[in-house]
Design an enzyme around this catalytic site. Structure first.
Site, PDB file in Angstrom:
ATOM      1  N   GLY A  17     -32.211  90.987  31.306  1.00  0.00           N
ATOM      2  CA  GLY A  17     -32.550  91.369  30.584  1.00  0.00           C
ATOM      3  C   GLY A  17     -31.798  91.377  29.343  1.00  0.00           C
ATOM      4  N   GLY A  74     -28.190  85.284  31.731  1.00  0.00           N
ATOM      5  CA  GLY A  74     -28.453  86.810  32.080  1.00  0.00           C
ATOM      6  C   GLY A  74     -28.724  86.870  29.913  1.00  0.00           C
ATOM      7  N   CYS A 104     -26.266  87.237  48.910  1.00  0.00           N
ATOM      8  CA  CYS A 104     -26.903  88.010  49.743  1.00  0.00           C
ATOM      9  C   CYS A 104     -25.199  87.699  50.701  1.00  0.00           C
ATOM     10  CB  CYS A 104     -27.703  86.712  50.296  1.00  0.00           C
ATOM     11  SG  CYS A 104     -27.155  84.964  50.745  1.00  0.00           S
TER      12      CYS A 104
END
Lengths: 291, 252
Positions: free
Chosen positions: A207, A233, A120
Site C-alpha cells: 500500500g 509497491g 520464501c
C-alpha cells in the site's frame, strides 16, 4: 501490453475468472497468486489488515497446489488471450529444483511468463529466503530458465542490504525481468488485546506506505541492470505510475489499491492518460526523469 | 480499518446451537452488511449484521470459531472491522423475507426495518427441525417451516414461500440461508417475475476485495455483494463450489 499496468501477485489471483476480470477492467497484464507443488492452507485469520496508509498481510502463501492452479490459469488464459492481456504465472518452492518442477507444471496452461516469488524459505540453505542471497536467487532462476521456454521474472524483496547485488545476480542467471518489490516486513499490535493483530504475528507491508521504498529500489535496480523492471509497491493512482516509470520501471504493478477503489485498475489506467495529456507527453517512453 | 474492541452487552439463546450476541457498538450498518469479527488468539471470520442499537450477530456453533463466539457471555470482548459490503434495498408494498437456519438473523433485521418504513413484511424462518429454528419477531407475521414438521409447516422455506405467494401479490422476495435454498428461491422468483435479493456467504480472508477467496465467477461476495440479485443463481459457479482457505474448490 496495451498499458503498463500489471496486476500484482496475491490480489484476486485465486481464481481464473477474477484474473479475467482484472484484465477486462484495465490491467495490461495479470499475475496469478503464487502457487507451490502442494496445496497450502496458509495462516489463520486475521491475515490481512487494511489501514488508510498501508496494508499488512501474512496470508501464508495459501494456494491450491500447482495442479489445481493449472485449471485456474487455463480459465484465465481463455478470457485474457481474447483481449490480448498476457498472463504471468507466479510460483514458489523450497529448492531450486522444485522451482523448476512447479514452473514446468504450470506451463501446461501456457502462461506468457513465469514469475518467481523468491520471498520464501530455501530449505537447502537453512531456510533463508531465496531473495536474500544473490547465489540462492540465481540458482532458482537458472533452474527455471532451463525448464521453461517463456520469459522468467524474479520478484525481489526490499528487506536486504543490497538489492542491486541480488538484481545483478538474477540477471546473470538469465532472468528476463525483475519485479521489484515484494512487501516490506512489518507488524501491528492491538494494545487492548495485548497481541499482534496478524495470527502469524508479523507480515508484509504494502500500500501507499511502501511507495518511497519501492521507488528507491526500482531507481537503483533499473540503473544497474539491462533487463526490464516491473516496478511494484504503493501504486495508488496514475501519478504514482508516472513516478514509477520515471524511476526506471518498464511496467508497473498494482495490488493493494484494489482494496480502496472498486475499479482501481481502470481508474489508474485512465489517470495515466490524463496526466500525459495535461502535461504534454505523447508516449509512455517520454516519462523519464530530467537528468 | 483496524479492528476495534467492543464489549458484549447481552446474549440471547435462539436454540441450542445458535445465540444472538449483542455488542455495545453504536454503528448503524444496513441489513446485508457484515463485519469481520476477531477473537484474539482464536481467529477472525465474517458475520452478517442481525440488528442494530445494539449491534448484534446471530452465531450458530458450527466450527471452532463460531463455537467459541457462541459461548461468549455478557462482558466478553470482541474486535470488529466493518461494516463491509453492500446491503438490501427495500422497496415495494409487500415483501417476503426468508431466513434458512442462522440466515434468519439478518432477515429479522430487514423485516423490522421494512415495517418501520411502511412496507408489509412476511417473515419465513426455516430449519431442519424445531430445535434448529431461530425465534420469530414480536408483532411480525412469521411463518415457520421445518423439514420434519416439528414446528410450523412441514416442508422447506421454498414451500413456505409458495404458500405466501398464493395469497396475493408480493413485490420483492429477500433470502439468506444455505445456497441450495437460495438457488431454489432465486429460480422460483425469476420464473414468476418477482424481484429477488439474496445474501450470500463465503469463506473470506480479508472482507474488502483483496484476497479473492470469496469469488463466484467474476464476482466477489465481499466487494460486489454480499447481496446479489436473483440472476446470481444463473452464474456458472453458484451453488456448485466455494473456495476453502487454500483456494481449493469445495463442493457446496
Amino acid at each position: 501490453m496495451g498499458n503498463p499496468l500489471v496486476l500484482a501477485s496475491g490480489i484476486w489471483g485465486t481464481s481464473g475468472m477474477l484474473l479475467a476480470r482484472a484484465a477486462k477492467s484495465g490491467a495490461g497484464a495479470v499475475t496469478s497468486k503464487s502457487c507451490s507443488l502442494e496445496a497450502r492452507e496458509g495462516h489463520k485469520n486475521p491475515t490481512i489488515v487494511l489501514h488508510e496508509a498501508y496494508v499488512l498481510n501474512a496470508v501464508g502463501l495459501s494456494n491450491p497446489g500447482a495442479n489445481a492452479e493449472v485449471e485456474e490459469l487455463k480459465e484465465a488464459k481463455k478470457h485474457c488471450s481474447k483481449i490480448g492481456v498476457p498472463i504471468i504465472a507466479s510460483v514458489f518452492a523450497r529448492s531450486a529444483e522444485e522451482f523448476a518442477q512447479v514452473a514446468q507444471i504450470v506451463m501446461e496452461a501456457k502462461p506468457d511468463a513465469i514469475e518467481l516469488n523468491l520471498s520464501c524459505p530455501n530449505v537447502g540453505a537453512e531456510g533463508r529466503m531465496f531473495a536474500c542471497v544473490g547465489e540462492d536467487a540465481a540458482m532458482a532462476v537458472g533452474a527455471v530458465k532451463n525448464a521453461v521456454d517463456v520469459p522468467v521474472f524474479a520478484k525481489l524483496t526490499p528487506s536486504v542490504s543490497d538489492i542491486v547485488g541480488i538484481a545483478k545476480a538474477v540477471e546473470g542467471a538469465g532472468a528476463d525481468g525483475i519485479v521489484a518489490i515484494n512487501t516490506m516486513p512489518g507488524m501491528l499490535i492491538d494494545a487492548k488485546a495485548r497481541m499482534p493483530i496478524l495470527s502469524n504475528k508479523e507480515g508484509g507491508v504494502s500500500g501507499a506506505a511502501l511507495k518511497p521504498i519501492a521507488l528507491r529500489a526500482v531507481y537503483q535496480v533499473s540503473r544497474a541492470v539491462e533487463i526490464p523492471v516491473i516496478g511494484t509497491g504503493g501504486i495508488m493512482n496514475g501519478e504514482d505510475v508516472v513516478e514509477m516509470l520515471m524511476a526506471g520501471a518498464a511496467a508497473v504493478g498494482v495490488g493493494s489499491a484494489i482494496s480502496y477503489h472498486r475499479n482501481a485498475l481502470g481508474e489508474i489506467r485512465d489517470e495515466i492518460g490524463v496526466f500525459m495529456k495535461e502535461n504534454g507527453y505523447g508516449k509512455i517512453s517520454e516519462l523519464v526523469l530530467q537528468e | 480499518m483496524l479492528p476495534k474492541e467492543h464489549t458484549i452487552v447481552s446474549v440471547d439463546e435462539e436454540n441450542p446451537q445458535t445465540k444472538t450476541i449483542y455488542v455495545g457498538c453504536e454503528d448503524m450498518p444496513k441489513p446485508g452488511q457484515f463485519y469481520m469479527v476477531w477473537l484474539p488468539g482464536v481467529e477472525q471470520k465474517p458475520f452478517s449484521v442481525a440488528g442494530v442499537a445494539p449491534l448484534r450477530f446471530s452465531v450458530c456453533a458450527v466450527g471452532p470459531f463460531s463455537s467459541k463466539f457462541a459461548s461468549m457471555k455478557k462482558g466478553g470482548k470482541v474486535w470488529l472491522c466493518g461494516p463491509y459490503g453492500n446491503s438490501f434495498s427495500l422497496h415495494g408494498k409487500k415483501i417476503v423475507a426468508i431466513g434458512g437456519g442462522y440466515g434468519a438473523g439478518p432477515m429479522r433485521y430487514l423485516s423490522l426495518l421494512a415495517k418501520k418504513q411502511g412496507v408489509e413484511p412476511v417473515l419465513i424462518i426455516g430449519a431442519r427441525s424445531k430445535d434448529r429454528l431461530m425465534k420469530g419477531e414480536n408483532g411480525m407475521r412469521t411463518v415457520f417451516a421445518t423439514d420434519d414438521g416439528s414446528q410450523g409447516i412441514k416442508g422447506n422455506a421454498v414451500d413456505a414461500l409458495k404458500g405466501v405467494l398464493k395469497e396475493g401479490k408480493v413485490d420483492v422476495v429477500y433470502a439468506c440461508g444455505p445456497e441450495k435454498m437460495m438457488g431454489a428461491v432465486g429460480k422460483l422468483c425469476i420464473e414468476k417475475g418477482i424481484k429477488c435479493q439474496l445474501l450470500l456467504e463465503r469463506y473470506m480472508k480479508c472482507g474488502f476485495g483483496m484476497c479473492g477467496q470469496c469469488s463466484i465467477g467474476e464476482k466477489l461476495v465481499c466487494f460486489d455483494g454480499p447481496v446479489f440479485g436473483a440472476e446470481i443463481v444463473e452464474d456458472v459457479e453458484f451453488g456448485k463450489f466455494h473456495r476453502d482457505c487454500a483456494g481449493r474448490k469445495k463442493i457446496l
